[in-house]
Design an enzyme around this catalytic site. Structure first.
Site, PDB file in Angstrom:
ATOM      1  N   ARG A 173      21.438  16.751  -4.538  1.00  0.00           N
ATOM      2  CA  ARG A 173      22.032  15.643  -4.520  1.00  0.00           C
ATOM      3  C   ARG A 173      22.384  14.706  -6.148  1.00  0.00           C
ATOM      4  NH1 ARG A 173      17.796  12.393  -0.375  1.00  0.00           N
ATOM      5  NH2 ARG A 173      17.956  14.561   1.355  1.00  0.00           N
ATOM      6  N   HIS A 215      -6.914 -14.213   8.201  1.00  0.00           N
ATOM      7  CA  HIS A 215      -4.949 -14.095   8.539  1.00  0.00           C
ATOM      8  C   HIS A 215      -5.327 -12.681   9.492  1.00  0.00           C
ATOM      9  CE1 HIS A 215      -3.467 -16.701   5.603  1.00  0.00           C
ATOM     10  NE2 HIS A 215      -4.480 -15.484   4.745  1.00  0.00           N
ATOM     11  N   PRO A 268       0.654  -0.903   0.402  1.00  0.00           N
ATOM     12  CA  PRO A 268       0.323   0.032   0.096  1.00  0.00           C
ATOM     13  C   PRO A 268       1.007   1.459   0.752  1.00  0.00           C
ATOM     14  CG  PRO A 268      -0.559  -1.896   1.548  1.00  0.00           C
ATOM     15  CD  PRO A 268       0.729  -1.876   1.214  1.00  0.00           C
ATOM     16  N   GLU A 269       0.498   2.665  -0.263  1.00  0.00           N
ATOM     17  CA  GLU A 269       1.297   3.420  -0.363  1.00  0.00           C
ATOM     18  C   GLU A 269       0.114   4.605  -0.151  1.00  0.00           C
ATOM     19  OE1 GLU A 269       3.747   4.012  -4.258  1.00  0.00           O
ATOM     20  OE2 GLU A 269       3.370   2.188  -4.950  1.00  0.00           O
TER      21      GLU A 269
END
Length: 300
Positions: free
Chosen positions: A156, A95, A2-3
């Protein structure tokens, strides 16, 4: 996994169905999901019993439920975690790992097939659990600092996709939405941040916001039955993906077959025409540094 949009869908569901209710009892059916709570399963259950849920908040992919005593129930869904609100009469899920009995004859159930997710009670964590204070804000957060994000990216030399997945820089983007955002911005994921203009970084950030907002509106992205909201419903944004999972399918802009490459034990999907790979940096002449300055190192 999941994001951000998927986790936000769950947070919004918890806000509607759980906030304001009292936890009457807790049953830990498997110890692994509460492994990070140093009180152990019994202490974890005791810390929640009798408490009122006062809110539902999120930082990146972490959820927390502030409690009336200033503590918080902190949750991470991992790869397969689900937080379901069910009537007490509903049969147990296969589950099911942790059950919270609420005062309205319903239950908040933590279901996790692979058990990479977990729950813990964060002492004093109602405003922001100390366990996740190091995680940056996400692009949908009203207090996200666009200017600082642009500055840090352009300082960066690491690839831009790696930076998008750096939770200390920006949280919640994740692998799927990084690929989608990069495709929309026509930027290769290995393009070094210091070789992007400020305008390019801002455009990419805008695409990241757009793609996550669109996914949020469609309930998130589901590729199987593992990700669902609190009502057990799956999201549909996978039908709108333009990059992720589309290896060998034609790019929807130029028709070039999409490519997949290994990336940080995952996969990256991109169009080799619309998102050309960056050129290698030229090393300085022997004895000379960058821009003719002796001893100046070449950026990575």
């Amino acid at each position: 996994m999941p994001e951000l949009p998927e986790v936000e869908v769950v947070r919004a569901g918890l806000e509607r169905h759980v906030v304001g209710h009292t936890v009457l009892g807790v049953e830990v059916l498997h110890e692994r999901p509460v492994r990070r709570d140093l009180r152990g399963p019994a202490g974890f259950a005791a810390a929640l019993t009798g408490r009122v849920v006062t809110g539902a908040r999120r930082r990146g992919k972490y959820l927390w439920l502030p409690l009336d005593n200033g503590d918080a129930l902190l949750a991470h869904l991992g790869m397969s975690g689900q937080m379901l609100v069910q009537p007490a009469s509903a049969p147990d899920e296969r589950h099911l790992r942790v059950r919270l009995v609420l005062d309205d004859a319903r239950q908040l159930r933590f279901v996790d097939q692979r058990m990479f997710g977990g729950l813990t009670v964060s002492a004093g964590g109602a405003d922001l659990p100390g366990e996740i204070a190091h995680i940056a804000r996400d692009p949908l957060d009203p207090e996200f600092d666009d200017d600082e994000f642009v500055r840090r990216v352009r300082r960066r030399a690491s690839g831009i996709k790696r930076q998008l997945l750096d939770q200390g820089l920006v949280s919640g983007v994740g692998n799927i939405y990084a690929d989608e955002s990069l495709w929309r911005a026509r930027i290769h994921g290995e393009r070094p941040g210091d070789r992007l203009s400020a305008a390019q970084v801002r455009e990419l950030l805008g695409h990241a916001r757009d793609v996550m907002a669109e996914a949020l509106a469609q309930g998130g992205t589901s590729f199987d039955a593992l990700y669902v909201n609190v009502n057990g419903q799956s999201g549909y944004f996978d039908r709108s993906l333009r990059a992720y999972g589309r290896e060998d399918e034609p790019c929807e802009r130029c028709g070039t077959p999409m490519r997949r490459v290994a990336f940080m034990n995952r996969s990256s999907y991109f169009c080799p025409t619309c998102q050309p790979a960056p050129r290698r940096r030229r090393a300085p002449a022997p004895g000379r540094g960058v821009a003719g300055t002796p001893g100046t190192p070449v950026p990575d």
